[in-house]
Design a protein around this motif. Structure first.
Motif, PDB file in Angstrom:
ATOM      1  N   ASP A 109       0.807  -1.222   0.000  1.00  0.00           N
ATOM      2  CA  ASP A 109       0.000   0.000   0.000  1.00  0.00           C
ATOM      3  C   ASP A 109       0.841   1.274   0.000  1.00  0.00           C
ATOM      4  N   LEU A 110       2.153   1.172   0.192  1.00  0.00           N
ATOM      5  CA  LEU A 110       3.038   2.337   0.135  1.00  0.00           C
ATOM      6  C   LEU A 110       3.523   2.630  -1.290  1.00  0.00           C
ATOM      7  N   TYR A 111       3.310   1.713  -2.217  1.00  0.00           N
ATOM      8  CA  TYR A 111       3.860   1.839  -3.567  1.00  0.00           C
ATOM      9  C   TYR A 111       3.036   2.678  -4.548  1.00  0.00           C
ATOM     10  N   PRO A 112       1.719   2.835  -4.385  1.00  0.00           N
ATOM     11  CA  PRO A 112       0.949   3.593  -5.379  1.00  0.00           C
ATOM     12  C   PRO A 112       1.457   5.003  -5.686  1.00  0.00           C
ATOM     13  N   PRO A 113       1.964   5.789  -4.719  1.00  0.00           N
ATOM     14  CA  PRO A 113       2.467   7.121  -5.100  1.00  0.00           C
ATOM     15  C   PRO A 113       3.623   7.071  -6.099  1.00  0.00           C
ATOM     16  N   HIS A 114       4.464   6.035  -6.039  1.00  0.00           N
ATOM     17  CA  HIS A 114       5.552   5.893  -7.021  1.00  0.00           C
ATOM     18  C   HIS A 114       4.972   5.680  -8.423  1.00  0.00           C
ATOM     19  N   ILE A 115       3.958   4.842  -8.503  1.00  0.00           N
ATOM     20  CA  ILE A 115       3.324   4.567  -9.786  1.00  0.00           C
ATOM     21  C   ILE A 115       2.588   5.803 -10.281  1.00  0.00           C
ATOM     22  N   GLU A 116       1.914   6.490  -9.386  1.00  0.00           N
ATOM     23  CA  GLU A 116       1.194   7.719  -9.756  1.00  0.00           C
ATOM     24  C   GLU A 116       2.140   8.750 -10.352  1.00  0.00           C
ATOM     25  N   ASP A 117       3.301   8.928  -9.729  1.00  0.00           N
ATOM     26  CA  ASP A 117       4.284   9.873 -10.254  1.00  0.00           C
ATOM     27  C   ASP A 117       4.699   9.485 -11.677  1.00  0.00           C
ATOM     28  N   ALA A 118       4.937   8.198 -11.905  1.00  0.00           N
ATOM     29  CA  ALA A 118       5.336   7.740 -13.243  1.00  0.00           C
ATOM     30  C   ALA A 118       4.214   7.940 -14.257  1.00  0.00           C
ATOM     31  N   VAL A 119       2.986   7.646 -13.871  1.00  0.00           N
ATOM     32  CA  VAL A 119       1.851   7.820 -14.786  1.00  0.00           C
ATOM     33  C   VAL A 119       1.689   9.298 -15.149  1.00  0.00           C
ATOM     34  N   ARG A 120       1.799  10.170 -14.175  1.00  0.00           N
ATOM     35  CA  ARG A 120       1.680  11.620 -14.457  1.00  0.00           C
ATOM     36  C   ARG A 120       2.788  12.093 -15.391  1.00  0.00           C
ATOM     37  N   ARG A 121       4.028  11.673 -15.105  1.00  0.00           N
ATOM     38  CA  ARG A 121       5.153  12.079 -15.947  1.00  0.00           C
ATOM     39  C   ARG A 121       4.985  11.575 -17.380  1.00  0.00           C
ATOM     40  N   MET A 122       4.593  10.303 -17.506  1.00  0.00           N
ATOM     41  CA  MET A 122       4.447   9.717 -18.841  1.00  0.00           C
ATOM     42  C   MET A 122       3.287  10.369 -19.592  1.00  0.00           C
ATOM     43  N   SER A 123       2.170  10.563 -18.934  1.00  0.00           N
ATOM     44  CA  SER A 123       1.015  11.185 -19.589  1.00  0.00           C
ATOM     45  C   SER A 123       1.335  12.602 -20.032  1.00  0.00           C
ATOM     46  N   ALA A 124       2.087  13.339 -19.215  1.00  0.00           N
ATOM     47  CA  ALA A 124       2.476  14.700 -19.584  1.00  0.00           C
ATOM     48  C   ALA A 124       3.424  14.691 -20.782  1.00  0.00           C
ATOM     49  N   ALA A 125       4.343  13.724 -20.822  1.00  0.00           N
ATOM     50  CA  ALA A 125       5.332  13.665 -21.907  1.00  0.00           C
ATOM     51  C   ALA A 125       4.730  13.214 -23.226  1.00  0.00           C
ATOM     52  N   THR A 126       3.712  12.339 -23.169  1.00  0.00           N
ATOM     53  CA  THR A 126       3.183  11.747 -24.400  1.00  0.00           C
ATOM     54  C   THR A 126       1.798  12.261 -24.786  1.00  0.00           C
ATOM     55  N   GLY A 127       1.052  12.779 -23.809  1.00  0.00           N
ATOM     56  CA  GLY A 127      -0.324  13.182 -24.076  1.00  0.00           C
ATOM     57  C   GLY A 127      -1.270  11.996 -24.192  1.00  0.00           C
ATOM     58  N   ARG A 128      -0.808  10.816 -23.817  1.00  0.00           N
ATOM     59  CA  ARG A 128      -1.618   9.600 -23.914  1.00  0.00           C
ATOM     60  C   ARG A 128      -1.518   8.800 -22.617  1.00  0.00           C
ATOM     61  N   SER A 129      -2.493   7.955 -22.406  1.00  0.00           N
ATOM     62  CA  SER A 129      -2.438   7.077 -21.247  1.00  0.00           C
ATOM     63  C   SER A 129      -1.408   5.975 -21.514  1.00  0.00           C
TER      64      SER A 129
END
Length: 168
Positions: A89-109
């Motif tokens: 349960d401590l790991y989701p913020p790491h994944i959230e950060d990666a998803v935000r960075r990737m979505s911002a860089a690509t404009g896609r999910s």
């Protein structure tokens, strides 16, 4: 499928032994910083890839894939889930950060590929951060979605969560 010969089995065993030594004895402990995340300036419009490692691993487990992913131009982020022996349960913020960075860089999910316990961490992220609406797809490889017998030998919070019959 024909029964493998003794020579074929020995070659397979040798390849597995050498591969495991290279990954667990070299790539993860000494080369986990060997490849930076790949978010090129021209990533907009491409489908990005987020790689999530499993139990007692780090981003170095994905090193063999980096060269090919760069060659074909795949924007890619590999995570380190920390603390290593913490609750899933401590790991989701790491994944959230990666998803935000990737979505911002690509404009896609992004597409997420997760190995072993990493798949459970992705499930926790999906619950906590409305992941169904924010990810293109998730592929889990060897994830103990219903627990694993081996977790009975571990006492860290994440191994207890991976036991058969765990409430997690």
């Amino acid at each position: 499928v024909p029964q493998p010969s003794v020579a074929e089995m020995l070659r397979a065993w040798w390849a597995e032994a050498v591969g495991a030594l290279l990954v667990f004895g070299w790539q993860m402990p000494w080369r986990w910083r060997g490849h930076d995340d790949h978010l090129p300036a021209d990533a907009q419009g491409r489908r990005g890839l987020i790689l999530v490692h499993g139990f007692v691993c780090n981003r170095g487990i994905w090193n063999p894939w980096w060269q090919r992913l760069r060659e074909v131009g795949v924007p890619c982020i590999a995570l380190n889930l920390e603390p290593v022996f913490g609750s899933i349960d401590l790991y989701p913020p790491h994944i959230e950060d990666a998803v935000r960075r990737m979505s911002a860089a690509t404009g896609r999910s992004p597409l997420i590929v997760a190995h072993s316990m990493g798949g459970l961490a992705v499930r926790a992220w999906m619950r906590e951060f409305d992941g169904d609406a924010r990810v293109h797809s998730v592929v889990t490889v060897g994830t103990p979605h219903h627990g694993t017998w081996l977790a009975r030998f571990g006492f860290a919070p994440n191994t207890q969560q991976m036991r058969w019959g765990s409430l997690w």
